[in-house]
Design a protein around this motif. Structure first.
Motif, short mmCIF file in Angstrom:
data_model
loop_
_atom_site.label_atom_id
_atom_site.label_comp_id
_atom_site.label_asym_id
_atom_site.label_seq_id
_atom_site.Cartn_x
_atom_site.Cartn_y
_atom_site.Cartn_z
N GLU A 23 50.52 46.01 107.71
CA GLU A 23 50.23 47.44 107.54
C GLU A 23 50.26 47.83 106.05
N MET A 24 51.28 47.37 105.34
CA MET A 24 51.38 47.69 103.91
C MET A 24 50.23 47.07 103.13
N MET A 25 49.91 45.81 103.41
CA MET A 25 48.79 45.15 102.72
C MET A 25 47.49 45.89 102.97
N THR A 26 47.27 46.31 104.20
CA THR A 26 46.04 47.02 104.54
C THR A 26 45.96 48.35 103.80
N GLY A 27 47.05 49.10 103.80
CA GLY A 27 47.07 50.37 103.08
C GLY A 27 46.80 50.20 101.60
N LEU A 28 47.47 49.22 100.99
CA LEU A 28 47.28 48.99 99.55
C LEU A 28 45.88 48.50 99.21
N SER A 29 45.29 47.69 100.10
CA SER A 29 43.95 47.18 99.82
C SER A 29 42.89 48.26 100.06
N GLN A 30 43.13 49.16 100.98
CA GLN A 30 42.17 50.20 101.31
C GLN A 30 42.23 51.36 100.32
N ALA A 31 43.43 51.88 100.08
CA ALA A 31 43.59 53.06 99.22
C ALA A 31 45.02 53.09 98.71
N PRO A 32 45.31 52.36 97.64
CA PRO A 32 46.69 52.26 97.17
C PRO A 32 47.35 53.61 96.87
N GLY A 33 46.57 54.60 96.49
CA GLY A 33 47.14 55.91 96.17
C GLY A 33 47.73 56.63 97.34
N LYS A 34 47.38 56.25 98.55
CA LYS A 34 47.94 56.94 99.72
C LYS A 34 49.25 56.33 100.20
N VAL A 35 49.63 55.20 99.63
CA VAL A 35 50.81 54.46 100.09
C VAL A 35 52.04 54.88 99.30
N ARG A 36 53.08 55.24 100.02
CA ARG A 36 54.38 55.56 99.42
C ARG A 36 55.40 54.62 100.05
N VAL A 37 56.06 53.81 99.21
CA VAL A 37 57.06 52.85 99.68
C VAL A 37 58.44 53.44 99.47
N ILE A 38 59.22 53.44 100.52
CA ILE A 38 60.61 53.88 100.45
C ILE A 38 61.47 52.66 100.75
N GLU A 39 62.28 52.31 99.78
CA GLU A 39 63.05 51.07 99.87
C GLU A 39 64.41 51.32 100.51
N LEU A 40 64.64 50.59 101.60
CA LEU A 40 65.94 50.55 102.26
C LEU A 40 66.58 49.23 101.86
N PRO A 41 67.88 49.07 102.05
CA PRO A 41 68.46 47.76 101.75
C PRO A 41 67.77 46.67 102.59
N ASN A 42 67.43 45.55 101.94
CA ASN A 42 66.77 44.45 102.65
C ASN A 42 67.71 43.77 103.63
N ILE A 43 67.14 43.37 104.75
CA ILE A 43 67.91 42.57 105.69
C ILE A 43 68.12 41.18 105.08
N PRO A 44 69.16 40.48 105.47
CA PRO A 44 69.35 39.12 104.95
C PRO A 44 68.26 38.19 105.48
N ILE A 45 67.97 37.14 104.71
CA ILE A 45 66.98 36.14 105.12
C ILE A 45 67.67 35.08 105.98
N ALA A 46 67.21 34.95 107.20
CA ALA A 46 67.76 33.94 108.12
C ALA A 46 67.02 32.62 107.92
N LYS A 47 67.63 31.55 108.30
CA LYS A 47 66.98 30.22 108.24
C LYS A 47 66.26 30.00 109.57
N SER A 48 65.11 30.63 109.70
CA SER A 48 64.32 30.56 110.93
C SER A 48 62.87 30.90 110.60
N LYS A 49 62.03 30.83 111.62
CA LYS A 49 60.62 31.22 111.45
C LYS A 49 60.53 32.71 111.06
#
Length: 179
Positions: free
Chosen positions: A105-131
């Motif tokens: 969804e984010m890639m599509t928004g940025l490739s289509q019209a980057p000016g319409k995308v607003r990113v709000i950063e929450l704390p990242n989840i930890p990276i698990a050792k899985s797929k």
């Protein structure tokens, strides 16, 4: 001569649904927070008229059997005038090894019209050792590589709601200046 009637500005809020924010027992599902944000944003009026319509997947009716979740969400991204990305580093649901739905969804928004995308950063989840962990790591690296200005990371529900409203207001001003 009748004037054309303006439609509402379309806002899409993209995030994981079932993830809890803030993380921990006091947090709530992002889905519940998104529903409240939708109500707050849609309540905004200018000169007595509603300005926004908000798309969240939780309140979208079932689609025909030839539509999968990704297609429905990407159509919403393309139709949105404003895309709000609540990024906690969870790439979301994916088909066998592909990028997660939040990532796409984010890639599509940025490739289509980057000016319409607003990113709000929450704390990242930890990276698990899985797929799923590898998919989330790709998403977190993607967000970092795009280096979108997003202000400080939010860590409370109150701050999240305020930041979303600031982002919608900012996008509205940009759209008004462009139009």
């Amino acid at each position: 001569v009748a004037m054309a009637r303006a439609s509402k500005l379309r806002v899409m809020i993209s995030s994981r649904c079932d993830d809890v924010f803030p993380a921990g027992p006091a947090g709530r599902k992002l889905s519940d927070i998104r529903k409240e944000l939708k109500q707050d944003i849609e309540a905004v009026e200018v000169f007595g008229s509603k300005v926004f319509e908000v798309w969240i997947n939780e309140e979208t009716p079932p689609q025909g059997g030839n539509w999968d979740s990704l297609e429905v969400c990407l159509n919403a991204v393309k139709d949105a005038d404003i895309l709000i990305v609540l990024s906690n580093g969870n790439a979301g649901w994916a088909v066998d090894g592909s990028d997660g739905i939040c990532h796409v969804e984010m890639m599509t928004g940025l490739s289509q019209a980057p000016g319409k995308v607003r990113v709000i950063e929450l704390p990242n989840i930890p990276i698990a050792k899985s797929k799923d962990g590898k998919r989330n790591e790709r998403f977190q690296e993607y967000v970092k590589s795009k280096n979108r200005f997003r202000g400080a990371s939010v860590s409370t529900e109150t701050a999240l709601k305020a930041r979303v409203k600031e982002a919608v207001y900012d996008a509205l001003i940009v759209l008004a200046q462009a139009g």
